[in-house]
Design an enzyme around this catalytic site. Structure first.
Site, PDB file in Angstrom:
ATOM      1  N   ASP A 156       0.862  -1.185   0.000  1.00  0.00           N
ATOM      2  CA  ASP A 156       0.000   0.000   0.000  1.00  0.00           C
ATOM      3  C   ASP A 156       0.895   1.231   0.000  1.00  0.00           C
ATOM      4  O   ASP A 156       1.480   1.577   1.045  1.00  0.00           O
ATOM      5  CB  ASP A 156      -0.926   0.014   1.235  1.00  0.00           C
ATOM      6  CG  ASP A 156      -2.004  -1.076   1.181  1.00  0.00           C
ATOM      7  OD1 ASP A 156      -1.788  -2.091   0.476  1.00  0.00           O
ATOM      8  OD2 ASP A 156      -3.052  -0.911   1.841  1.00  0.00           O
ATOM      9  N   LYS A 219      -6.905   3.360  -3.296  1.00  0.00           N
ATOM     10  CA  LYS A 219      -7.281   3.339  -1.871  1.00  0.00           C
ATOM     11  C   LYS A 219      -7.433   4.774  -1.393  1.00  0.00           C
ATOM     12  O   LYS A 219      -6.640   5.650  -1.752  1.00  0.00           O
ATOM     13  CB  LYS A 219      -6.182   2.612  -1.094  1.00  0.00           C
ATOM     14  CG  LYS A 219      -6.305   2.640   0.442  1.00  0.00           C
ATOM     15  CD  LYS A 219      -5.182   1.844   1.093  1.00  0.00           C
ATOM     16  CE  LYS A 219      -5.191   1.967   2.613  1.00  0.00           C
ATOM     17  NZ  LYS A 219      -4.052   1.238   3.236  1.00  0.00           N
ATOM     18  N   LYS A 255     -10.264   0.240  -2.320  1.00  0.00           N
ATOM     19  CA  LYS A 255     -10.127   0.037  -0.866  1.00  0.00           C
ATOM     20  C   LYS A 255     -10.405   1.330  -0.123  1.00  0.00           C
ATOM     21  O   LYS A 255      -9.565   2.230  -0.074  1.00  0.00           O
ATOM     22  CB  LYS A 255      -8.726  -0.468  -0.528  1.00  0.00           C
ATOM     23  CG  LYS A 255      -8.467  -0.626   0.987  1.00  0.00           C
ATOM     24  CD  LYS A 255      -7.076  -1.192   1.274  1.00  0.00           C
ATOM     25  CE  LYS A 255      -6.784  -1.219   2.774  1.00  0.00           C
ATOM     26  NZ  LYS A 255      -5.400  -1.746   3.049  1.00  0.00           N
TER      27      LYS A 255
HETATM   28  O1  LIG Z   1      -5.355   1.345   5.970  1.00  0.00           O
HETATM   29  C1  LIG Z   1      -6.035   1.230   6.968  1.00  0.00           C
HETATM   30  C2  LIG Z   1      -6.316   2.350   7.881  1.00  0.00           C
HETATM   31  O2  LIG Z   1      -5.139   2.899   8.393  1.00  0.00           O
HETATM   32  C3  LIG Z   1      -7.192   1.904   9.034  1.00  0.00           C
HETATM   33  O3  LIG Z   1      -7.716   3.048   9.628  1.00  0.00           O
HETATM   34  P1  LIG Z   1      -8.545   2.933  11.001  1.00  0.00           P
HETATM   35  O4  LIG Z   1      -7.531   2.638  12.082  1.00  0.00           O
HETATM   36  O5  LIG Z   1      -9.210   4.290  11.160  1.00  0.00           O
HETATM   37  O6  LIG Z   1      -9.557   1.801  10.880  1.00  0.00           O
END
Ligand SMILES: O=C[C@H](O)COP(=O)(O)O
Length: 319
Positions: A156, A219, A255
């Site tokens: 990513d 994403k 995503k």
């Molecule tokens: O890529 C994933 C995100 O960093 C997750 O974010 P979050 O901790 O707000 O669910």
């Protein structure tokens, strides 16, 4: 619309600004459509349970914190291998259910690979100076190669937001294409950090450049911006993916990530995918939910559905 096959990776194409440079997203119309999506009559019963199980199947279960440890990653991976209690999984008829992937920092990839051995669950690693990306390109590419050598199957990456804000599409294309090359066989998800891009038209344009550069997924966010995944931004990005697929025959995944906390969020984003792109896009090879805490609410909802007893999400095992 016939859906392009998704088993072939997106090969990318030469940069062609004519596909996006005059794009002007009708923000009020997008926001109205997004509001309508979020206001749907709630699903209930077995139908809602099925959508929540699919959300788990498509989830990148994530920990991206400065105090992450190998023990925390191991606990997260155990959760990814068995996201529901055995009696709940059996009650739903989904024994063997796992999350779509586990997403961690590069130095945690080795621990995740070891903890997921034999599960079939891939490890995704953020890279390229996550979350800001403000490092020399050579170092960002080296970080990708390090994560891949550690065993990451998905990378990513974060884009340089300044390239979008200055409309320097060639610079944006070149950096993503170089990252795609550094990934080798690993799949590349391009994090656009949409909360930093100021307009939905910029989101559309950055999405198109990322796909032309060969991104396998686009994403929304790192989860560290002030504003992360939203339905209007997501609608803009999936429409870019739809336009790209219609012109090239290549399906690029989507995503949403950051700030999604609830079972209701999990359903709202799946309804968006189903209505905008079709059922084919509700599988992990084309759709992922990037979340670190959403699973607890989903698990509580499914546990209550199977057992008939309400469960507080915070009472469930957390990483
Ligand atoms: O890529 C994933 C995100 O960093 C997750 O974010 P979050 O901790 O707000 O669910």
């Amino acid at each position: 619309m016939a859906h392009p096959p998704s088993d072939s990776r997106n090969p990318g194409m030469p940069l062609d600004p004519s596909w996006f440079q005059r794009a002007a997203v009708n923000t009020p119309a997008v926001e109205a459509r997004a509001a309508e999506l979020g206001a749907r009559r709630p699903l209930v019963g077995a139908h809602r349970a099925a959508w929540l199980v699919n959300a788990i199947r498509c989830m990148d279960l994530t920990t991206l914190a400065g105090d992450d440890t190998e023990d925390r990653v191991a606990r997260l991976c155990a959760k990814a291998r068995a996201p529901l209690a055995p009696e709940v999984a059996e009650g739903l008829g989904v024994a063997g259910l796992t999350t779509g992937a586990v997403c961690v920092y590069p130095t945690m990839v080795g621990a995740a690979v070891r903890a997921l051995a034999g599960s079939g669950v891939p490890v995704a690693s953020v890279a390229t100076g996550f979350p800001a990306g403000l490092m020399p390109l050579a170092l960002r590419l080296a970080e990708i190669r390090y994560a891949v050598e550690e065993g990451a199957a998905e990378i990513d990456i974060v884009i340089t937001r300044a390239h979008v804000l200055r409309a320097d599409w060639a610079a944006l294309y070149d950096e993503i294409a170089a990252m795609r090359e550094a990934c080798g066989a690993a799949h590349l998800k391009a994090i656009l950090a949409t909360g930093d891009l100021q307009t939905l038209s910029n989101v559309y344009k950055a999405s198109m450049v990322a796909m032309q550069a060969g991104a396998d997924f686009i994403k929304t966010s790192t989860g560290k911006e002030a504003v992360n995944a939203t339905l209007p931004v997501s609608l803009t990005m999936v429409r870019a993916a739809r336009d790209y697929g219609a012109r090239t025959g290549h399906a690029v995944g989507f995503k949403p990530a950051g700030g999604m906390r609830s079972a209701a969020d999990a359903i709202a984003w799946q309804v968006l995918m189903r209505e905008e792109l079709g059922a084919r896009w509700l599988r992990p090879d084309l759709f992922r939910l990037g979340a670190s805490s959403m699973l607890a609410d989903i698990e509580a909802a499914l546990t209550a559905y199977v057992t008939g007893r309400p469960v507080a999400p915070q009472s469930l095992a957390r990483a």
